[in-house]
Scaffold this motif. Sequence first.
Motif, PDB file in Angstrom:
ATOM      1  N   ALA A   4       9.656  -8.026-117.964  1.00 34.92           N
ATOM      2  CA  ALA A   4       8.858  -9.214-118.305  1.00 34.92           C
ATOM      3  C   ALA A   4       7.452  -8.774-118.683  1.00 34.92           C
ATOM      4  O   ALA A   4       7.063  -7.618-118.464  1.00 34.92           O
ATOM      5  N   VAL A   5       6.718  -9.715-119.231  1.00 35.80           N
ATOM      6  CA  VAL A   5       5.272  -9.540-119.373  1.00 35.80           C
ATOM      7  C   VAL A   5       4.646 -10.090-118.098  1.00 35.80           C
ATOM      8  O   VAL A   5       4.933 -11.221-117.698  1.00 35.80           O
ATOM      9  N   TYR A   6       3.832  -9.283-117.472  1.00 34.93           N
ATOM     10  CA  TYR A   6       3.192  -9.668-116.209  1.00 34.93           C
ATOM     11  C   TYR A   6       1.741 -10.053-116.484  1.00 34.93           C
ATOM     12  O   TYR A   6       0.997  -9.304-117.117  1.00 34.93           O
ATOM     13  N   TYR A   7       1.386 -11.240-115.987  1.00 39.93           N
ATOM     14  CA  TYR A   7       0.062 -11.789-116.220  1.00 39.93           C
ATOM     15  C   TYR A   7      -0.702 -11.927-114.907  1.00 39.93           C
ATOM     16  O   TYR A   7      -0.138 -12.321-113.886  1.00 39.93           O
ATOM     17  N   CYS A   8      -1.982 -11.649-114.977  1.00 41.65           N
ATOM     18  CA  CYS A   8      -2.895 -11.892-113.875  1.00 41.65           C
ATOM     19  C   CYS A   8      -3.619 -13.216-114.154  1.00 41.65           C
ATOM     20  O   CYS A   8      -3.919 -13.531-115.313  1.00 41.65           O
ATOM     21  N   ALA A   9      -3.892 -13.974-113.098  1.00 38.09           N
ATOM     22  CA  ALA A   9      -4.535 -15.268-113.281  1.00 38.09           C
ATOM     23  C   ALA A   9      -5.391 -15.603-112.067  1.00 38.09           C
ATOM     24  O   ALA A   9      -5.160 -15.072-110.975  1.00 38.09           O
ATOM     25  N   THR A  10      -6.355 -16.502-112.255  1.00 38.38           N
ATOM     26  CA  THR A  10      -7.217 -16.913-111.157  1.00 38.38           C
ATOM     27  C   THR A  10      -7.235 -18.433-111.031  1.00 38.38           C
ATOM     28  O   THR A  10      -7.091 -19.157-112.022  1.00 38.38           O
ATOM     29  N   ALA A  11      -7.426 -18.882-109.795  1.00 41.51           N
ATOM     30  CA  ALA A  11      -7.506 -20.311-109.516  1.00 41.51           C
ATOM     31  C   ALA A  11      -8.565 -20.557-108.448  1.00 41.51           C
ATOM     32  O   ALA A  11      -8.803 -19.712-107.588  1.00 41.51           O
ATOM     33  N   GLU A  12      -9.169 -21.735-108.498  1.00 43.39           N
ATOM     34  CA  GLU A  12     -10.143 -22.128-107.477  1.00 43.39           C
ATOM     35  C   GLU A  12      -9.466 -22.864-106.332  1.00 43.39           C
ATOM     36  O   GLU A  12     -10.014 -22.937-105.224  1.00 43.39           O
ATOM     37  N   SER A  13      -8.274 -23.438-106.610  1.00 41.81           N
ATOM     38  CA  SER A  13      -7.539 -24.154-105.568  1.00 41.81           C
ATOM     39  C   SER A  13      -6.070 -24.154-105.915  1.00 41.81           C
ATOM     40  O   SER A  13      -5.680 -23.783-107.027  1.00 41.81           O
ATOM     41  N   GLY A  14      -5.235 -24.629-104.973  1.00 37.86           N
ATOM     42  CA  GLY A  14      -3.801 -24.635-105.186  1.00 37.86           C
ATOM     43  C   GLY A  14      -3.335 -25.904-105.860  1.00 37.86           C
ATOM     44  O   GLY A  14      -4.147 -26.708-106.295  1.00 37.86           O
ATOM     45  N   PRO A  15      -2.006 -26.106-105.944  1.00 39.39           N
ATOM     46  CA  PRO A  15      -0.946 -25.312-105.329  1.00 39.39           C
ATOM     47  C   PRO A  15      -0.854 -23.901-105.914  1.00 39.39           C
ATOM     48  O   PRO A  15      -0.939 -23.736-107.126  1.00 39.39           O
TER      49      PRO A  15
ATOM     50  N   SER B  14       1.500 -21.620-106.292  1.00 45.42           N
ATOM     51  CA  SER B  14       2.609 -21.162-107.112  1.00 45.42           C
ATOM     52  C   SER B  14       2.754 -21.929-108.415  1.00 45.42           C
ATOM     53  O   SER B  14       3.670 -21.652-109.188  1.00 45.42           O
ATOM     54  N   VAL B  15       1.859 -22.864-108.659  1.00 45.71           N
ATOM     55  CA  VAL B  15       1.962 -23.720-109.841  1.00 45.71           C
ATOM     56  C   VAL B  15       1.074 -23.178-110.950  1.00 45.71           C
ATOM     57  O   VAL B  15      -0.132 -22.987-110.768  1.00 45.71           O
ATOM     58  N   ARG B  16       1.670 -22.965-112.104  1.00 46.41           N
ATOM     59  CA  ARG B  16       0.959 -22.364-113.231  1.00 46.41           C
ATOM     60  C   ARG B  16      -0.296 -23.145-113.604  1.00 46.41           C
ATOM     61  O   ARG B  16      -1.335 -22.552-113.924  1.00 46.41           O
ATOM     62  N   SER B  17      -0.230 -24.447-113.566  1.00 45.06           N
ATOM     63  CA  SER B  17      -1.351 -25.273-114.009  1.00 45.06           C
ATOM     64  C   SER B  17      -2.568 -25.193-113.086  1.00 45.06           C
ATOM     65  O   SER B  17      -3.649 -25.666-113.440  1.00 45.06           O
ATOM     66  N   SER B  18      -2.417 -24.596-111.914  1.00 47.42           N
ATOM     67  CA  SER B  18      -3.563 -24.421-111.013  1.00 47.42           C
ATOM     68  C   SER B  18      -4.510 -23.343-111.512  1.00 47.42           C
ATOM     69  O   SER B  18      -5.665 -23.292-111.105  1.00 47.42           O
ATOM     70  N   TYR B  19      -4.034 -22.490-112.402  1.00 48.04           N
ATOM     71  CA  TYR B  19      -4.775 -21.302-112.816  1.00 48.04           C
ATOM     72  C   TYR B  19      -5.497 -21.549-114.133  1.00 48.04           C
ATOM     73  O   TYR B  19      -4.896 -21.999-115.104  1.00 48.04           O
ATOM     74  N   ASN B  20      -6.789 -21.262-114.139  1.00 50.87           N
ATOM     75  CA  ASN B  20      -7.580 -21.588-115.318  1.00 50.87           C
ATOM     76  C   ASN B  20      -7.991 -20.367-116.141  1.00 50.87           C
ATOM     77  O   ASN B  20      -8.464 -20.534-117.272  1.00 50.87           O
ATOM     78  N   TYR B  21      -7.839 -19.173-115.609  1.00 48.10           N
ATOM     79  CA  TYR B  21      -8.130 -17.971-116.384  1.00 48.10           C
ATOM     80  C   TYR B  21      -6.923 -17.042-116.317  1.00 48.10           C
ATOM     81  O   TYR B  21      -6.338 -16.850-115.231  1.00 48.10           O
ATOM     82  N   TRP B  22      -6.604 -16.463-117.475  1.00 48.50           N
ATOM     83  CA  TRP B  22      -5.438 -15.603-117.594  1.00 48.50           C
ATOM     84  C   TRP B  22      -5.802 -14.331-118.337  1.00 48.50           C
ATOM     85  O   TRP B  22      -6.658 -14.346-119.237  1.00 48.50           O
ATOM     86  N   GLY B  23      -5.126 -13.244-117.975  1.00 48.13           N
ATOM     87  CA  GLY B  23      -5.240 -12.025-118.746  1.00 48.13           C
ATOM     88  C   GLY B  23      -4.283 -12.049-119.924  1.00 48.13           C
ATOM     89  O   GLY B  23      -3.544 -13.009-120.121  1.00 48.13           O
ATOM     90  N   GLN B  24      -4.289 -10.960-120.679  1.00 45.78           N
ATOM     91  CA  GLN B  24      -3.452 -10.895-121.882  1.00 45.78           C
ATOM     92  C   GLN B  24      -2.027 -10.460-121.573  1.00 45.78           C
ATOM     93  O   GLN B  24      -1.155 -10.556-122.419  1.00 45.78           O
TER      94      GLN B  24
ATOM     95  N   PHE C  49      -8.272 -17.744-105.524  1.00 44.28           N
ATOM     96  CA  PHE C  49      -6.953 -17.134-105.547  1.00 44.28           C
ATOM     97  C   PHE C  49      -6.808 -16.270-106.797  1.00 44.28           C
ATOM     98  O   PHE C  49      -7.205 -16.662-107.883  1.00 44.28           O
ATOM     99  N   MET C  50      -6.205 -15.107-106.622  1.00 41.19           N
ATOM    100  CA  MET C  50      -5.789 -14.294-107.763  1.00 41.19           C
ATOM    101  C   MET C  50      -4.294 -14.084-107.637  1.00 41.19           C
ATOM    102  O   MET C  50      -3.791 -13.839-106.531  1.00 41.19           O
ATOM    103  N   ALA C  51      -3.614 -14.194-108.757  1.00 43.16           N
ATOM    104  CA  ALA C  51      -2.159 -14.191-108.702  1.00 43.16           C
ATOM    105  C   ALA C  51      -1.567 -13.392-109.854  1.00 43.16           C
ATOM    106  O   ALA C  51      -2.237 -13.100-110.848  1.00 43.16           O
ATOM    107  N   TRP C  52      -0.319 -13.073-109.673  1.00 43.33           N
ATOM    108  CA  TRP C  52       0.500 -12.484-110.723  1.00 43.33           C
ATOM    109  C   TRP C  52       1.630 -13.458-111.051  1.00 43.33           C
ATOM    110  O   TRP C  52       2.296 -13.982-110.148  1.00 43.33           O
ATOM    111  N   PHE C  53       1.825 -13.672-112.339  1.00 43.34           N
ATOM    112  CA  PHE C  53       2.966 -14.396-112.864  1.00 43.34           C
ATOM    113  C   PHE C  53       3.702 -13.444-113.802  1.00 43.34           C
ATOM    114  O   PHE C  53       3.160 -12.420-114.223  1.00 43.34           O
ATOM    115  N   ARG C  54       4.915 -13.818-114.151  1.00 45.09           N
ATOM    116  CA  ARG C  54       5.630 -13.017-115.143  1.00 45.09           C
ATOM    117  C   ARG C  54       6.459 -13.938-116.032  1.00 45.09           C
ATOM    118  O   ARG C  54       6.835 -15.045-115.622  1.00 45.09           O
TER     119      ARG C  54
END
Length: 122
Positions: free
Chosen positions: A91-102, A104-114, A33-38
């Motif tokens: 906002a500051v918009y961040y890109c992030a990646t996850a190997e599994s869900g949930p 929409s949960v921030r803690s699922s994502y292990n790599y983040w951009g700046q 999964f690749m996602a955007w958070f803000r």
Amino acid sequence: QVQLVESGGGLVQPGGSLRLSCLASGRTSTTEFMAWFRQGPGKEREFVAAISQSDGLWYGDPGKGRFTIARDTAKNTVYLNMYRLKPEDTAVYYCATAESGPISVRSSYNYWGQGTQVTVSS
């Protein structure tokens, strides 16, 4: 490891549009999964949108009906297209990646951009 670099942020007037890009490099085969958070001023980081390797799409409340997420696999890039922008989208918009869900949960994502700053103001 996975490296993520966001770009495309800036100042835009209310009602305008913007496209953010996230370039991934490294072990991208692990990024299901690749996602955007803000994260807005004084606010918690919130889920915006995600896309899976099979092109499944998920959207959080902030951008439903106004934002779209897409990917260009050949370029290892994920995009966030934002339309009809509002001052509250600032906002500051961040890109992030996850190997599994949930998803929409921030803690699922292990790599983040700046992050890349988006400011919506007249």
